[in-house]
Design an enzyme around this catalytic site. Sequence first.
Site, PDB file in Angstrom:
ATOM      1  N   ARG A  11       0.836  -1.208   0.000  1.00  0.00           N
ATOM      2  CA  ARG A  11       0.000   0.000   0.000  1.00  0.00           C
ATOM      3  C   ARG A  11       0.866   1.251   0.000  1.00  0.00           C
ATOM      4  O   ARG A  11       2.075   1.198   0.202  1.00  0.00           O
ATOM      5  CB  ARG A  11      -0.889   0.020   1.252  1.00  0.00           C
ATOM      6  CG  ARG A  11      -1.948  -1.041   1.261  1.00  0.00           C
ATOM      7  CD  ARG A  11      -2.846  -0.963   2.488  1.00  0.00           C
ATOM      8  NE  ARG A  11      -2.201  -1.447   3.697  1.00  0.00           N
ATOM      9  CZ  ARG A  11      -2.002  -0.707   4.790  1.00  0.00           C
ATOM     10  NH1 ARG A  11      -2.411   0.546   4.835  1.00  0.00           N
ATOM     11  NH2 ARG A  11      -1.406  -1.222   5.852  1.00  0.00           N
ATOM     12  N   VAL A  60       8.418  -7.540   9.037  1.00  0.00           N
ATOM     13  CA  VAL A  60       9.789  -7.015   9.147  1.00  0.00           C
ATOM     14  C   VAL A  60      10.230  -6.837  10.605  1.00  0.00           C
ATOM     15  O   VAL A  60      11.408  -6.648  10.873  1.00  0.00           O
ATOM     16  CB  VAL A  60       9.990  -5.689   8.374  1.00  0.00           C
ATOM     17  CG1 VAL A  60       9.708  -5.835   6.895  1.00  0.00           C
ATOM     18  CG2 VAL A  60       9.179  -4.549   8.981  1.00  0.00           C
ATOM     19  N   SER A 140      11.706   9.798   7.715  1.00  0.00           N
ATOM     20  CA  SER A 140      10.624  10.770   7.872  1.00  0.00           C
ATOM     21  C   SER A 140      11.167  12.116   8.348  1.00  0.00           C
ATOM     22  O   SER A 140      12.196  12.175   9.033  1.00  0.00           O
ATOM     23  CB  SER A 140       9.622  10.253   8.908  1.00  0.00           C
ATOM     24  OG  SER A 140       8.691  11.254   9.237  1.00  0.00           O
ATOM     25  N   TYR A 153       8.255   7.137  17.096  1.00  0.00           N
ATOM     26  CA  TYR A 153       8.452   7.186  15.634  1.00  0.00           C
ATOM     27  C   TYR A 153       9.677   8.032  15.282  1.00  0.00           C
ATOM     28  O   TYR A 153      10.484   7.658  14.428  1.00  0.00           O
ATOM     29  CB  TYR A 153       7.175   7.767  15.028  1.00  0.00           C
ATOM     30  CG  TYR A 153       7.075   7.778  13.519  1.00  0.00           C
ATOM     31  CD1 TYR A 153       6.659   6.645  12.830  1.00  0.00           C
ATOM     32  CD2 TYR A 153       7.348   8.937  12.796  1.00  0.00           C
ATOM     33  CE1 TYR A 153       6.528   6.671  11.445  1.00  0.00           C
ATOM     34  CE2 TYR A 153       7.221   8.969  11.419  1.00  0.00           C
ATOM     35  CZ  TYR A 153       6.803   7.832  10.743  1.00  0.00           C
ATOM     36  OH  TYR A 153       6.680   7.872   9.373  1.00  0.00           O
ATOM     37  N   ALA A 155      12.272   8.576  17.163  1.00  0.00           N
ATOM     38  CA  ALA A 155      13.471   7.830  17.577  1.00  0.00           C
ATOM     39  C   ALA A 155      13.800   6.733  16.569  1.00  0.00           C
ATOM     40  O   ALA A 155      14.963   6.543  16.193  1.00  0.00           O
ATOM     41  CB  ALA A 155      13.251   7.223  18.958  1.00  0.00           C
TER      42      ALA A 155
END
Length: 242
Positions: A11, A60, A140, A153, A155
């Site tokens: 996706r 993962v 990000s 997130y 970190a």
Amino acid sequence: MKCALVTGGSRGIGRAICVEMAAMGYYVIINYKGNEAAANETLALVKEKGSSGEILKFDVASKEEIASVLGSWMEANTDKYIEVLVNNAGIKADQIMMFMTDEQWQGVLDTSLGGFYYVTKQVLNAMLQKKYGRIVNVVSLSGLKGLPGQVNYSAAKAGVIGATKALAQEVGRRGITVNAVAPGFIKTDMTEGLPEKELVSMIPVKRFGTAEEVAHAVGFLASAGAGYITGEVLSINGGLYS
Ligand code: NAP
């Protein structure tokens, strides 16, 4: 046969990257965690581009699944060589630190940072032997700037940025580049429900980005011509942060 493995390819950004890899002529291995229907839709889009591929289900965040599923795939497909690895799979579990649960912390770390480590380790040896490879990590803006409500997130993504720079220096002499792309706000399932109007007002380009715009940058970093670019983090955020 030259292959591109895209984690979280079913996706969003990962799907667009799979299509980009297909357009570049790669046999695309579309990894996913649970959404088999979406993974098959991506495979159909890959085929529409005139290329081929397959779907490969593994988590993962699971060292064991990576070793058994991806490891077995590699043993069974000695005619295929993973030349491009895109570590894209990621989740968010936003919460201010005060109320964050251990599960929210660990889940996000295990998926982004753990996923990077175990998947890359699985395919790296073959790249080293072939003396060629392209690794692109999807990080990000949050990993560069830090965003409130995303201590986990931020970190995880900052960790992958550090790992990108370190690994680039380890493997550069073997013809392998390691780079990262850092998207800002991109229209996918992950950003569904965010206050888009409010956020757009802060973005110089005045809109959310598209998955295809991220995929285009990944395609560039994965190309043979980008061989002198390594250890870099390319922001794709409409000018929101530089
Ligand atoms: P998305 O639409 O939520 O898609 C996530 C993808 O990752 C799906 O294909 C999902 O597979 C897969 N996935 C999740 N956990 C997995 C796991 N443990 N093992 C294997 N696959 C897993 O997300 P997206 O927006 O495309 O995000 C893709 C990447 O870009 C992520 O790393 C995200 O952090 C990063 N990013 C996104 C944005 C944004 O604005 N959207 C911004 C910056 C960075 P299933 O379909 O099987 O669930």
